[in-house]
Design an enzyme around this catalytic site. Sequence first.
Site, PDB file in Angstrom:
ATOM      1  N   TYR A   1      28.254  50.272  -3.956  1.00  0.00           N
ATOM      2  CA  TYR A   1      27.479  50.995  -4.980  1.00  0.00           C
ATOM      3  C   TYR A   1      26.043  51.229  -4.507  1.00  0.00           C
ATOM      4  CZ  TYR A   1      26.129  46.172  -6.065  1.00  0.00           C
ATOM      5  OH  TYR A   1      25.689  44.880  -5.977  1.00  0.00           O
TER       6      TYR A   1
ATOM      7  N   ASP B   1      23.854  43.020 -11.823  1.00  0.00           N
ATOM      8  CA  ASP B   1      24.241  42.023 -10.827  1.00  0.00           C
ATOM      9  C   ASP B   1      24.234  42.711  -9.468  1.00  0.00           C
ATOM     10  OD1 ASP B   1      25.167  39.796  -9.521  1.00  0.00           O
ATOM     11  OD2 ASP B   1      27.253  40.113 -10.048  1.00  0.00           O
ATOM     12  N   ILE B   2      23.032  43.070  -9.033  1.00  0.00           N
ATOM     13  CA  ILE B   2      22.863  43.838  -7.795  1.00  0.00           C
ATOM     14  C   ILE B   2      22.754  42.860  -6.637  1.00  0.00           C
ATOM     15  CG2 ILE B   2      21.480  45.585  -6.636  1.00  0.00           C
ATOM     16  CD1 ILE B   2      22.883  46.439  -9.314  1.00  0.00           C
ATOM     17  N   GLU B   3      23.701  42.953  -5.702  1.00  0.00           N
ATOM     18  CA  GLU B   3      23.787  41.949  -4.650  1.00  0.00           C
ATOM     19  C   GLU B   3      23.631  42.517  -3.251  1.00  0.00           C
ATOM     20  OE1 GLU B   3      26.594  38.824  -5.100  1.00  0.00           O
ATOM     21  OE2 GLU B   3      26.658  38.980  -7.287  1.00  0.00           O
ATOM     22  N   HIS B   4      23.030  43.705  -3.149  1.00  0.00           N
ATOM     23  CA  HIS B   4      22.593  44.187  -1.844  1.00  0.00           C
ATOM     24  C   HIS B   4      21.365  45.075  -2.039  1.00  0.00           C
ATOM     25  CE1 HIS B   4      25.458  47.453  -3.035  1.00  0.00           C
ATOM     26  NE2 HIS B   4      24.512  48.216  -2.534  1.00  0.00           N
TER      27      HIS B   4
END
Length: 376
Positions: free
Chosen positions: A133, A183-186
Site C-alpha cells: 500500500y 497501522d502503517i508499517e513501512h
Amino acid sequence: MGRFASILAVVSSLTSIASGAFSPSLKKNVAVYYGQGPSQASLDTYCADSSIDIIVLSFVYLFPAQANGYPGINFGNQCGSTVYAGPGYNGTNNIADNHLYQCPSLQKSLYTCRQSYPSKKILLSLGSATSEYQLTGATDGTTFANLLWGMFGPRTTTWVNGGGVRPLDYNGVGFSVDGFDLDIEHQPTDNWAGYIALASQLKTNYTSVPGTYYLTASPQCIVPDANLQGVLLKGTFDMLFIQYYDTPYCSAATWVSGNPSYKSGGSFNTSGFTFDQWVTWLSSTPSKNARIYIGLPGSSSAASSSSLVTPPQAQNLIDAFYCRDNFGGISIWEATYAASYVVDGLNFYQNMKKDLNSSSANTNLSCVVSVIPIYF
C-alpha cells in the site's frame, strides 16, 4: 443496623466506577484487532463479550492506486471470493487489481453487533505489515479519505444513488464504523503528505455528521515510529494502540523482566519501556491528549514468543502506568489468539479486563481513592 451508601471518589474520570459502555476518558478499555486470526470465529463472539470495548477490523491492506480505484480489504475467513468491480485508477482499469471483497458473514455480524451492543466501538484499520500500500501526495490522501467515508462512514442517499458501494451494509441497512486506525508499517514515499491529508480530511468528515468518530494509530514502541512519525506530528489522534511487542528494546516483556519484584504503587525501572517517552513526544503535537493503550500479543503465537506477557505480569505493568493521565487501557493483537490463551478460566482479553478493573480499585495506586462508607 444502619443502612449505608458509598461514595466512590476517584481522581480523574471516576476510573473505579464499573461501566458497561466504552468511554474514551476511562482507563479500563480493552481493544482487540480482528480479521487476521487463524480459523477465526465470527465477529459475534467478540462483540457479545463485555470484556471488549473496541474491535479494530483489520485490514484495508491496499489503497486505490494498488486496488483499481477502490480499497483492498482482507478479513480472513469472513470474506468470500467475490469482488466489487473497481472504477480504475488514473485512467487505467485493471480487473486483476480488484481486491474489495464482499464479506457477507462479516456484514451480518456487524449488523447484529450494532443492534445488540450499540456501545461497542468498531474501527477500521488501514495498512498492515504488507509493503504494497502507498499514497502519493496530499490530493491522493484527501480523495482516499472521502472514499473511505462514503464506503464505510454513515450511509447517505447521495452516495448510494450515485452508485457508491457500501461493503459493510446489511440488507440495505447502513453500517458505519466508528472511526479509522492507521497501522502503517513501512515508509511513505511522499514525506507523509498523503497520510497527513488523509488524517485531516477524515477529521473534517467526522464533523459533518452527528455523533463521535475516532482517529487512532498503532505505532511501534520505539519513539518516534519511523513509519508514522510525520502524520503523528501533524494529525489529531484520539487513541494510540502502541505495539509493545516484537521490539525487545522497548517491549512490555522487557519491562516485566526488569521489574521482577515490583509491588503495586511502588517504584520501578522503566527498562526501556517507552510509555512516558511517547507522552513527552506527543506533548508538542495536536495529539497531546491522545489516550495511550499498551499493546500486547494475545498469545505466544500472536507475536514472537519472547514478547508474551502473562496476565499476572500484565497486572503489574498496568498498575505501574495506570495513573498516568494519558493511560487508556490495553490493546491486543489479535482476537483469535487471545481467545485461545486461557489462564484461570479466562482468556487473554478477559484477563486484561479483569486486570484493568483490579487496578481501578487498587488503593495502593495514587489516583485511586478508597471507598468511603456514609451511614445514615
